[in-house]
Design a protein around this motif. Structure first.
Motif, mmCIF file in Angstrom:
data_model
loop_
_atom_site.group_PDB
_atom_site.id
_atom_site.type_symbol
_atom_site.label_atom_id
_atom_site.label_comp_id
_atom_site.label_asym_id
_atom_site.label_seq_id
_atom_site.Cartn_x
_atom_site.Cartn_y
_atom_site.Cartn_z
ATOM 1 N N ASN A 17 0.845 -1.194 0.000
ATOM 2 C CA ASN A 17 0.000 0.000 0.000
ATOM 3 C C ASN A 17 0.876 1.238 0.000
ATOM 4 O OD1 ASN A 17 -2.549 -1.173 -0.047
ATOM 5 N ND2 ASN A 17 -2.400 -1.689 2.109
ATOM 6 N N PRO A 18 0.505 2.261 -0.723
ATOM 7 C CA PRO A 18 -0.760 2.471 -1.397
ATOM 8 C C PRO A 18 -0.841 1.897 -2.804
ATOM 9 C CG PRO A 18 0.496 4.468 -1.512
ATOM 10 C CD PRO A 18 1.317 3.476 -0.735
ATOM 11 N N ASN A 45 1.141 -1.723 -10.565
ATOM 12 C CA ASN A 45 0.374 -1.155 -9.455
ATOM 13 C C ASN A 45 -0.572 -2.208 -8.903
ATOM 14 O OD1 ASN A 45 1.567 1.324 -9.878
ATOM 15 N ND2 ASN A 45 -0.153 2.147 -11.029
ATOM 16 N N HIS A 49 -5.424 0.890 -8.490
ATOM 17 C CA HIS A 49 -4.630 1.985 -7.948
ATOM 18 C C HIS A 49 -3.809 2.588 -9.067
ATOM 19 C CE1 HIS A 49 -4.820 0.620 -3.547
ATOM 20 N NE2 HIS A 49 -5.630 -0.161 -4.237
#
Length: 175
Positions: A17-18, A45, A49
């Motif tokens: 994360n993120p 990713n 996201h």
């Protein structure tokens, strides 16, 4: 994507994360520069996201086709399926260009480590060409403004003090 003639090894980054591999581009660019043209780097990713607004709009994805399951990217299993599809796409990139199959170095951060472990269990063919797995625990992106970066550096360099302060704050908040 980094231009190379014919890399024999690809570093594949799967973040935690993120979920933004873009945050690590400078680090991997420098790593590849130092390793030389026989190496390449790719990053993926977390599904759903990204830095572009349209990449995080999972609801719009489902609105285009109501039969799509927008919740899949948000599940752990969905993230694993997404990463396996990415790995297949990466390997097909080499086949399409008639390049030899590369060796892989899988680089992860946080929950990305779990995704890599699942990939290696589900796909023995990917495990077979994986030469190294690096689980990066520290947060290596430090583009924060100076005051925040200084605070984060101070806290990270004094973990026991940071933990004690955090525990004390939690106790105070309970009152």
């Amino acid at each position: 994507t980094y231009p190379v003639q014919c890399p024999h090894t690809v570093l594949v980054f799967i973040p935690g994360n993120p979920g933004l591999s873009e945050w690590y581009i400078r680090s991997f660019t420098e790593t590849i520069r130092r390793l030389g043209p026989a190496y390449a780097a790719r990053g993926v990713n977390l599904a759903g996201h990204g830095l572009a607004d349209d990449l995080v709009q999972v609801e719009a994805y489902q609105e285009e086709d109501p039969d799509r399951k927008a919740c899949i990217p948000w599940s752990v299993d969905g993230q694993v399926v997404h990463k396996v599809a990415f790995m297949d796409q990466l390997l097909s990139e080499f086949r399409q260009q008639s390049m030899p199959q590369p060796q892989l170095i899988l680089v992860t951060h946080s929950i990305g480590a779990h995704f890599v472990q699942r990939i290696c269990i589900l796909r023995p063919d990917i495990l077979k060409i994986t030469k190294l797995i690096l689980h990066l625990t520290p947060f290596i992106r430090m583009d924060a403004p100076w005051p925040e970066r200084s605070t984060l550096d101070l806290l990270a360099s004094n973990p026991w003090t940071s933990i004690a302060i955090a525990r004390r704050l939690i106790q105070l908040m309970r009152w």
